[in-house]
Write a protein that holds these residues in place. Structure first.
Motif, PDB file in Angstrom:
ATOM      1  N   ARG A 195       2.974   6.800  -2.352  1.00 39.93           N
ATOM      2  CA  ARG A 195       2.813   5.886  -3.481  1.00 39.93           C
ATOM      3  C   ARG A 195       2.946   4.456  -2.980  1.00 39.93           C
ATOM      4  O   ARG A 195       3.554   4.204  -1.955  1.00 39.93           O
ATOM      5  CB  ARG A 195       3.895   6.139  -4.531  1.00 39.93           C
ATOM      6  N   GLY A 196       2.421   3.524  -3.754  1.00 39.45           N
ATOM      7  CA  GLY A 196       2.668   2.123  -3.485  1.00 39.45           C
ATOM      8  C   GLY A 196       4.103   1.800  -3.861  1.00 39.45           C
ATOM      9  O   GLY A 196       4.811   2.618  -4.453  1.00 39.45           O
ATOM     10  N   SER A 197       4.548   0.613  -3.522  1.00 38.04           N
ATOM     11  CA  SER A 197       5.932   0.246  -3.830  1.00 38.04           C
ATOM     12  C   SER A 197       6.032  -1.250  -4.071  1.00 38.04           C
ATOM     13  O   SER A 197       5.088  -2.002  -3.847  1.00 38.04           O
ATOM     14  CB  SER A 197       6.861   0.612  -2.673  1.00 38.04           C
ATOM     15  N   ILE A 198       7.210  -1.638  -4.514  1.00 41.33           N
ATOM     16  CA  ILE A 198       7.555  -3.053  -4.570  1.00 41.33           C
ATOM     17  C   ILE A 198       8.772  -3.251  -3.686  1.00 41.33           C
ATOM     18  O   ILE A 198       9.779  -2.546  -3.812  1.00 41.33           O
ATOM     19  CB  ILE A 198       7.853  -3.523  -6.001  1.00 41.33           C
ATOM     20  N   ILE A 199       8.649  -4.192  -2.773  1.00 39.31           N
ATOM     21  CA  ILE A 199       9.742  -4.572  -1.888  1.00 39.31           C
ATOM     22  C   ILE A 199      10.332  -5.864  -2.441  1.00 39.31           C
ATOM     23  O   ILE A 199       9.609  -6.764  -2.845  1.00 39.31           O
ATOM     24  CB  ILE A 199       9.234  -4.777  -0.453  1.00 39.31           C
ATOM     25  N   GLU A 200      11.649  -5.939  -2.441  1.00 39.56           N
ATOM     26  CA  GLU A 200      12.352  -7.139  -2.903  1.00 39.56           C
ATOM     27  C   GLU A 200      13.059  -7.775  -1.717  1.00 39.56           C
ATOM     28  O   GLU A 200      13.809  -7.107  -1.001  1.00 39.56           O
ATOM     29  CB  GLU A 200      13.364  -6.751  -3.976  1.00 39.56           C
ATOM     30  N   ILE A 201      12.788  -9.061  -1.524  1.00 40.85           N
ATOM     31  CA  ILE A 201      13.423  -9.792  -0.424  1.00 40.85           C
ATOM     32  C   ILE A 201      14.178 -10.969  -1.028  1.00 40.85           C
ATOM     33  O   ILE A 201      13.586 -11.791  -1.738  1.00 40.85           O
ATOM     34  CB  ILE A 201      12.380 -10.290   0.599  1.00 40.85           C
ATOM     35  N   GLY A 202      15.469 -11.025  -0.760  1.00 42.40           N
ATOM     36  CA  GLY A 202      16.285 -12.134  -1.252  1.00 42.40           C
ATOM     37  C   GLY A 202      15.925 -13.423  -0.548  1.00 42.40           C
ATOM     38  O   GLY A 202      15.425 -13.432   0.577  1.00 42.40           O
ATOM     39  N   THR A 203      16.155 -14.539  -1.217  1.00 39.58           N
ATOM     40  CA  THR A 203      15.881 -15.849  -0.641  1.00 39.58           C
ATOM     41  C   THR A 203      17.187 -16.610  -0.534  1.00 39.58           C
ATOM     42  O   THR A 203      18.263 -16.030  -0.632  1.00 39.58           O
ATOM     43  CB  THR A 203      14.872 -16.618  -1.514  1.00 39.58           C
ATOM     44  N   MET A 204      17.126 -17.914  -0.395  1.00 40.68           N
ATOM     45  CA  MET A 204      18.333 -18.729  -0.265  1.00 40.68           C
ATOM     46  C   MET A 204      19.264 -18.604  -1.466  1.00 40.68           C
ATOM     47  O   MET A 204      20.429 -18.925  -1.380  1.00 40.68           O
ATOM     48  CB  MET A 204      17.970 -20.200  -0.037  1.00 40.68           C
ATOM     49  N   ASN A 205      18.744 -18.132  -2.602  1.00 37.17           N
ATOM     50  CA  ASN A 205      19.620 -17.932  -3.758  1.00 37.17           C
ATOM     51  C   ASN A 205      20.680 -16.879  -3.483  1.00 37.17           C
ATOM     52  O   ASN A 205      21.684 -16.812  -4.161  1.00 37.17           O
ATOM     53  CB  ASN A 205      18.809 -17.524  -4.990  1.00 37.17           C
ATOM     54  N   ASP A 206      20.424 -16.023  -2.467  1.00 37.33           N
ATOM     55  CA  ASP A 206      21.394 -14.985  -2.127  1.00 37.33           C
ATOM     56  C   ASP A 206      22.483 -15.493  -1.193  1.00 37.33           C
ATOM     57  O   ASP A 206      23.449 -14.805  -0.941  1.00 37.33           O
ATOM     58  CB  ASP A 206      20.689 -13.796  -1.466  1.00 37.33           C
ATOM     59  N   GLU A 260      12.905  -2.838   5.174  1.00 31.16           N
ATOM     60  CA  GLU A 260      14.000  -3.308   6.021  1.00 31.16           C
ATOM     61  C   GLU A 260      13.478  -4.128   7.193  1.00 31.16           C
ATOM     62  O   GLU A 260      14.112  -5.105   7.605  1.00 31.16           O
ATOM     63  CB  GLU A 260      14.838  -2.131   6.504  1.00 31.16           C
ATOM     64  N   SER A 261      12.308  -3.763   7.724  1.00 26.07           N
ATOM     65  CA  SER A 261      11.737  -4.531   8.837  1.00 26.07           C
ATOM     66  C   SER A 261      11.351  -5.945   8.394  1.00 26.07           C
ATOM     67  O   SER A 261      11.246  -6.846   9.217  1.00 26.07           O
ATOM     68  CB  SER A 261      10.517  -3.811   9.431  1.00 26.07           C
ATOM     69  N   LEU A 262      11.169  -6.130   7.083  1.00 30.90           N
ATOM     70  CA  LEU A 262      10.843  -7.444   6.532  1.00 30.90           C
ATOM     71  C   LEU A 262      12.083  -8.184   6.032  1.00 30.90           C
ATOM     72  O   LEU A 262      11.988  -9.288   5.504  1.00 30.90           O
ATOM     73  CB  LEU A 262       9.851  -7.298   5.373  1.00 30.90           C
ATOM     74  N   GLY A 263      13.247  -7.537   6.139  1.00 30.31           N
ATOM     75  CA  GLY A 263      14.485  -8.154   5.661  1.00 30.31           C
ATOM     76  C   GLY A 263      14.774  -7.867   4.204  1.00 30.31           C
ATOM     77  O   GLY A 263      15.554  -8.582   3.572  1.00 30.31           O
ATOM     78  N   GLY A 264      14.170  -6.830   3.652  1.00 27.12           N
ATOM     79  CA  GLY A 264      14.383  -6.492   2.247  1.00 27.12           C
ATOM     80  C   GLY A 264      14.654  -5.016   2.048  1.00 27.12           C
ATOM     81  O   GLY A 264      15.026  -4.305   2.974  1.00 27.12           O
ATOM     82  N   SER A 278       0.856  -1.176   0.000  1.00 22.06           N
ATOM     83  CA  SER A 278       0.000   0.000   0.000  1.00 22.06           C
ATOM     84  C   SER A 278       0.898   1.234   0.000  1.00 22.06           C
ATOM     85  O   SER A 278       2.120   1.131  -0.025  1.00 22.06           O
ATOM     86  CB  SER A 278      -0.928  -0.030   1.220  1.00 22.06           C
ATOM     87  N   LYS A 279       0.298   2.404   0.075  1.00 19.00           N
ATOM     88  CA  LYS A 279       1.027   3.660  -0.106  1.00 19.00           C
ATOM     89  C   LYS A 279       1.779   4.126   1.141  1.00 19.00           C
ATOM     90  O   LYS A 279       1.361   3.873   2.262  1.00 19.00           O
ATOM     91  CB  LYS A 279       0.059   4.762  -0.535  1.00 19.00           C
ATOM     92  N   GLY A 280       2.882   4.837   0.888  1.00 22.64           N
ATOM     93  CA  GLY A 280       3.686   5.473   1.920  1.00 22.64           C
ATOM     94  C   GLY A 280       4.723   6.357   1.260  1.00 22.64           C
ATOM     95  O   GLY A 280       4.867   6.359   0.030  1.00 22.64           O
ATOM     96  N   THR A 281       5.468   7.095   2.063  1.00 17.66           N
ATOM     97  CA  THR A 281       6.580   7.891   1.528  1.00 17.66           C
ATOM     98  C   THR A 281       7.764   6.962   1.301  1.00 17.66           C
ATOM     99  O   THR A 281       7.782   5.837   1.802  1.00 17.66           O
ATOM    100  CB  THR A 281       6.989   9.011   2.502  1.00 17.66           C
ATOM    101  N   VAL A 282       8.760   7.445   0.593  1.00 20.88           N
ATOM    102  CA  VAL A 282       9.948   6.624   0.344  1.00 20.88           C
ATOM    103  C   VAL A 282      10.562   6.173   1.665  1.00 20.88           C
ATOM    104  O   VAL A 282      10.897   4.999   1.838  1.00 20.88           O
ATOM    105  CB  VAL A 282      10.986   7.387  -0.513  1.00 20.88           C
ATOM    106  N   GLU A 283      10.709   7.086   2.595  1.00 24.43           N
ATOM    107  CA  GLU A 283      11.317   6.755   3.889  1.00 24.43           C
ATOM    108  C   GLU A 283      10.503   5.693   4.631  1.00 24.43           C
ATOM    109  O   GLU A 283      11.053   4.719   5.146  1.00 24.43           O
ATOM    110  CB  GLU A 283      11.440   8.017   4.747  1.00 24.43           C
ATOM    111  N   GLU A 284       9.181   5.852   4.678  1.00 24.69           N
ATOM    112  CA  GLU A 284       8.326   4.875   5.358  1.00 24.69           C
ATOM    113  C   GLU A 284       8.393   3.513   4.682  1.00 24.69           C
ATOM    114  O   GLU A 284       8.485   2.482   5.351  1.00 24.69           O
ATOM    115  CB  GLU A 284       6.873   5.370   5.358  1.00 24.69           C
ATOM    116  N   LEU A 285       8.361   3.518   3.350  1.00 17.63           N
ATOM    117  CA  LEU A 285       8.377   2.259   2.603  1.00 17.63           C
ATOM    118  C   LEU A 285       9.701   1.523   2.762  1.00 17.63           C
ATOM    119  O   LEU A 285       9.719   0.303   2.934  1.00 17.63           O
ATOM    120  CB  LEU A 285       8.076   2.527   1.128  1.00 17.63           C
TER     121      LEU A 285
END
Length: 186
Positions: free
Chosen positions: A149-160, A46-50, A34-41
């Protein structure tokens, strides 16, 4: 009392960001929010590990559009016109860096971009999912951070995880399991 309201307001901001969609691609998990500022997003990511997404290839750029652009495969395809990505030149104008620390090796800016808003401080980047000007769809635009704005968060998996580390971890688990069995420990 005013301070307490301010603290309560800031604590609620990040909690208001929610995950709308989750897709796995090329060994990573991508979350539409959902929407937030760049800093909030970014803080939420980061709180999700991404981190906010770092788009490092044309294939990854196409994946974003093919998933969330108009006519995409997600139930949320066409939900947003633009989304925040993790690219910024806030520290030095014209020198773009990914918030994730990835090297900036792929440029997806729309023709004529970035413009810095004719000197008005456009230091963040959005991905254009839908636009009347079809040439801009799937491209990037520099913007300021005055809108949520909405965003896309990227979280690495075991491939990282480096292969030697994974291999060593598997051997260690196997060794200790065998050792415990020999000693009668389950």
């Amino acid at each position: 009392m005013f301070t307490a309201l301010l603290l309560l307001g800031s604590a609620c901001t990040q909690a208001e960001i929610v995950i709308l969609d989750s897709v796995y691609w090329n060994g990573n998990e991508y979350l539409l929010t959902s929407k937030g500022t760049v800093e909030e997003l970014q803080e939420y990511a980061e709180s999700l590990g991404g981190n906010l997404i770092s788009i490092n290839s044309q294939a990854e750029n196409d994946f974003v559009y093919d998933t969330w652009g108009e006519g995409g495969t997600s139930d949320y395809a066409g939900y947003y016109n633009t989304i925040t990505i993790g690219l910024t030149d806030v520290d030095e104008e014209g020198v773009f860096v990914w918030l994730s620390g990835d090297p900036f090796t792929f440029d997806g800016f729309a023709e004529g971009e970035p413009t810095d808003g004719s000197g008005n401080g456009e230091d963040y980047v959005t991905y254009i999912l839908n636009n009347e000007n079809e040439e801009k769809i799937g491209a990037w635009n520099d913007v300021n951070d005055t809108y949520s704005r909405g965003s896309i968060i990227e979280i690495g998996t075991m491939n990282d995880v480096p292969l030697p580390f994974m291999f060593t971890s598997i051997l260690m688990v196997s060794f200790f399991k065998k050792r415990n069995i020999r000693q009668g420990v389950k």
